[in-house]
Scaffold this active site. Structure first.
Site, PDB file in Angstrom:
ATOM      1  N   TYR A 101      19.531 -25.959 -32.532  1.00 15.16           N
ATOM      2  CA  TYR A 101      18.125 -25.585 -32.702  1.00 15.16           C
ATOM      3  C   TYR A 101      17.972 -24.068 -32.767  1.00 15.16           C
ATOM      4  CZ  TYR A 101      13.320 -24.507 -31.444  1.00 15.16           C
ATOM      5  OH  TYR A 101      12.057 -23.970 -31.422  1.00 15.16           O
TER       6      TYR A 101
ATOM      7  N   SER B 133      10.280 -19.156 -33.335  1.00 16.11           N
ATOM      8  CA  SER B 133      10.140 -19.502 -31.922  1.00 16.11           C
ATOM      9  C   SER B 133      10.638 -18.308 -31.127  1.00 16.11           C
ATOM     10  CB  SER B 133      11.011 -20.726 -31.599  1.00 16.11           C
ATOM     11  OG  SER B 133      11.144 -20.914 -30.205  1.00 16.11           O
TER      12      SER B 133
END
Length: 276
Positions: free
Chosen positions: A146, A133
């Site tokens: 995360y 990401s």
């Protein structure tokens, strides 16, 4: 037996679904993996082979890879896409949930790589694609666990790339920006549940609103843009090590390299609506 074989995890929706279909269009024999095979019926109707797989269960991983290799004789592409965003203040997130976040986003991906590598080494070719990401290069408030998984997967990918290159195997990192999937709504829901009350409530409300806002949803890119990047990587003679694509990915990663930590902190706080 000459047809190349691909395994795509998290294939029941979003990026995984788009990627499985794209690779099938390119002529790969594609196995789409997810915990619930009932959500793979549409893929099955379009030529993708459904595969039940829980990336947190080692027996499930082994049971998935074994028949794939037995049926096709090879594994050419592994796309580690399964993952989710568990948002909440680091102080608030229970240890069990923090560990699960790493189990799904990091350990599941690396265990699948371990299972695929012997076959790739024996055929002297293969590509492992890890979906990280832009969150593997930048940070946002209340996303610590995360972001930790994505930073970890970036580092593991770099090390793995060095290790397996002598065997003709490529390791590619895909760094999506904002994508039109269920991810934002799920992360926002978890955030409100975890830190919606207590000392982090004001931050949680702002960040959750940002994650689930209609304005952001309109700007986000379709999953197909990530599928196209993966297709480009796995068909290239010499793929790039990283592909940053999707809404905001390239500019935010570039800005992070330029700004100081505190300057970037201030930028992200403004972007997520945090005013203190």
């Amino acid at each position: 037996m000459n047809t190349k074989t691909a395994l795509v995890t998290g294939a029941s929706s979003g990026i995984g679904e788009a990627t499985a279909l794209k690779l099938a269009e390119l002529g790969y024999t594609v196995y789409g993996a997810a915990r619930r095979t009932d959500r793979l019926q549409d893929l099955a109707d379009r030529g993708v082979r459904p595969l039940a797989m829980d990336v947190t269960d080692d027996a499930s991983l082994q049971a998935g890879v074994k028949p794939l290799v037995e049926e096709t004789g090879r594994i050419d592409v592994l796309v580690n896409n399964a993952g989710y965003g568990s948002y909440g203040a680091i102080e608030d997130v229970p240890e069990e949930e923090a560990r699960r976040q790493f189990d799904v986003n990091v350990f599941g991906a690396m265990r699948l790589a371990q299972l695929a590598l012997p076959h790739m080494r024996s055929q002297r070719s293969g590509t492992i694609v890890n979906i990280t990401s832009m969150g593997g290069k930048i940070h946002t408030p209340l996303g610590g666990w995360y972001h930790g998984t994505k930073f970890a997967l970036e580092a593991l990918s770099d090390c793995l790339r060095l290790e397996v290159r002598p065997f003709g195997i490529d390791v590619v990192v895909i760094e999506p920006g904002g994508i039109k999937t269920e991810w934002g709504a799920i992360a926002a829901g978890r955030l409100r549940q975890t830190s919606g009350t207590g000392p982090y409530a004001a931050q949680a409300a702002a960040v959750a609103d940002s994650l689930s806002s209609e304005a952001n949803a309109r700007r986000n890119s379709p999953p197909s843009i990530i599928a196209d990047a993966i297709a480009k990587a796995v068909t290239a003679r010499k793929p790039k090590t990283r592909y940053a694509t999707g809404f905001g990915a390239k500019p935010l990663i570039a800005v992070r390299k330029i700004l100081t930590d505190r300057a970037f902190d201030a930028l992200i706080k403004r972007a997520t609506g945090i005013h203190n």
